[in-house]
Design a protein around this motif. Structure first.
Motif, PDB file in Angstrom:
ATOM      1  N   ARG A 172      15.377 -66.698  44.828  1.00  0.00           N
ATOM      2  CA  ARG A 172      16.096 -67.666  45.663  1.00  0.00           C
ATOM      3  C   ARG A 172      17.161 -66.974  46.503  1.00  0.00           C
ATOM      4  NH1 ARG A 172      15.654 -70.994  41.013  1.00  0.00           N
ATOM      5  NH2 ARG A 172      17.729 -70.348  40.317  1.00  0.00           N
ATOM      6  N   ARG A 173      17.894 -66.020  45.868  1.00  0.00           N
ATOM      7  CA  ARG A 173      18.913 -65.295  46.629  1.00  0.00           C
ATOM      8  C   ARG A 173      18.283 -64.482  47.756  1.00  0.00           C
ATOM      9  NH1 ARG A 173      21.184 -64.485  41.419  1.00  0.00           N
ATOM     10  NH2 ARG A 173      20.190 -62.436  41.284  1.00  0.00           N
ATOM     11  N   THR A 176      17.274 -66.747  50.453  1.00  0.00           N
ATOM     12  CA  THR A 176      18.436 -67.196  51.220  1.00  0.00           C
ATOM     13  C   THR A 176      18.913 -66.115  52.172  1.00  0.00           C
ATOM     14  OG1 THR A 176      19.110 -68.645  49.397  1.00  0.00           O
ATOM     15  CG2 THR A 176      20.775 -68.084  51.031  1.00  0.00           C
ATOM     16  N   ARG A 180      18.992 -66.204  56.152  1.00  0.00           N
ATOM     17  CA  ARG A 180      20.223 -65.956  56.907  1.00  0.00           C
ATOM     18  C   ARG A 180      20.006 -64.870  57.951  1.00  0.00           C
ATOM     19  NH1 ARG A 180      24.797 -65.865  52.064  1.00  0.00           N
ATOM     20  NH2 ARG A 180      24.822 -68.112  51.671  1.00  0.00           N
TER      21      ARG A 180
END
Length: 381
Positions: A172-173, A176, A180
């Motif tokens: 998930r990180r 993300t 970004r």
């Protein structure tokens, strides 16, 4: 173990009835056997016992005490019921803490040995003394081993679950961060460049408003057109769609030709076009061209620029050349004059790297700059 208990209980009762028919204690034996069976059935109703539980519930303690007490009375009245102790070993080991369970196993073993000696009528037999403790030891050792194996399995499952959660959190990180980065590149190559162009055009219009109203109005209309295009770009990359030029032109060549025309740059295609190029490749090359031409316009002070798209069979190459001031080395993110620019080249490198390609920059002070992005293509069937 439940099945074994009822089989042993039934066998012991049958043996007693066959060996001692019509005795006065028979009704008591039958009643106690039924009572023991009913008590044993109540065990699961009270809930499963956790192996090696530190604090068994009071109800389970009372239940276990009742089962053991009825069994002991049966053993005293009819020693043939002694072998029902084997399933009771496991019941005690599952219900009580380790030390208390071992004490109970020892007590049950003593009763079994006593019952066996009482049954033997031919004198002392070492097997009757040694066999029950041996069976109790094997049963206890097997249960302890099984319990440890279960504990290790639970630990492994816990580690697996924890690892899966950590992996999911990491993914998930990473997702993300990737999103970004995508948004930052999209914003830099579209909105930021467009806003910069609008700012310069509006500043030029403000300076010429009184002296040359027609030119000032032309600058304002151009800024308005850029704002409209930026709005379309913003809506598209929010929805992860293709750049607006690709959607309008239908192909990478047409999109680059329109971009070059807006930036007053020449455009040329070399080699046999590969159609269709993957959408990711088309979007990346168009964004790189947008960023490179924006840098030419804002920093190079160039008189002319050229965009060349070359098909080399196994790769496609995009070249953006200008005759501007050039530089001694590729600018770093902190080398720009404003202190907040410098995201363009890292964004270009990231786009090319994601597609397995290379980005090269050739420049020298006063000799212009050539930026080349080469992206490999999958073999065509």
């Amino acid at each position: 173990m439940h099945v074994a208990f009822f089989l042993l209980l039934g066998a012991s009762l049958a043996r007693f009835l066959l060996r001692h028919p019509g005795e006065a204690r028979t009704p008591w034996i039958i009643a106690l056997s039924v009572t023991l069976a009913l008590l044993y059935v109540l065990g699961p109703v009270l809930g499963p016992a956790a192996p090696g539980a530190a604090r068994p519930t009071p109800r389970r303690l009372v239940w276990l005490g009742g089962v053991v007490a009825v069994w002991m009375v049966l053993v005293v009245l009819a020693p043939s019921f002694a072998w029902c102790a084997v399933p009771l070993f496991y019941t005690g080991l599952r219900t009580l803490p380790s030390r208390a369970a071992l004490v109970l196993v020892g007590l049950l073993t003593v009763f079994v040995v006593t019952a066996q000696l009482q049954l033997s009528r031919g004198g002392f037999d070492p097997n009757l003394v040694l066999a029950p403790p041996a069976v109790a030891a094997v049963a206890t050792a097997f249960f302890v081993h099984m319990q440890r194996q279960a504990a290790r399995q639970r630990a492994l499952i816990d580690d697996l679950i924890r690892t899966r959660r950590e992996l999911a959190a990491t993914e998930r990180r990473e997702g993300t961060l990737a999103e970004r980065q995508r948004l930052s590149m999209e914003i830099h190559d579209t909105l930021a460049q467009g806003l910069s162009s609008q700012q310069m055009l509006l500043q030029a219009a403000d300076r010429q408003w009184d002296a040359d109203p027609a030119t000032a109005r032309r600058h304002v209309r151009t800024a308005e057109s850029i704002a409209e295009r930026n709005l379309a770009e913003a809506r598209r990359f929010v929805h992860d769609l293709a750049p607006a030029d690709l959607a309008e032109g239908g192909s990478l060549e047409e999109a680059l030709r329109m971009l070059a025309a807006r930036e007053s740059a020449a455009f040329r295609v070399d080699g046999a076009p590969v159609a269709p190029l993957p959408d990711r490749v088309q979007s990346a090359l168009l964004r790189i061209a947008q960023g490179a031409l924006a840098n030419v316009r804002e920093h190079a002070n160039a008189q002319a620029a050229a965009v060349t798209l070359t098909y080399l069979g196994d790769q496609v190459v995009l070249d953006i050349a200008d005759d501007g001031t050039g530089f001694a080395a590729p600018p770093t993110p902190t080398s720009s004059s404003t202190g907040v620019r410098g995201h363009g080249l890292p964004a270009m490198r990231a786009r090319v790297r994601q597609l397995g390609g290379t980005l090269t920059i050739e420049s020298a002070p006063g000799e212009g700059t050539v930026l080349s992005a080469a992206i490999p293509l999958e073999p065509q069937p």
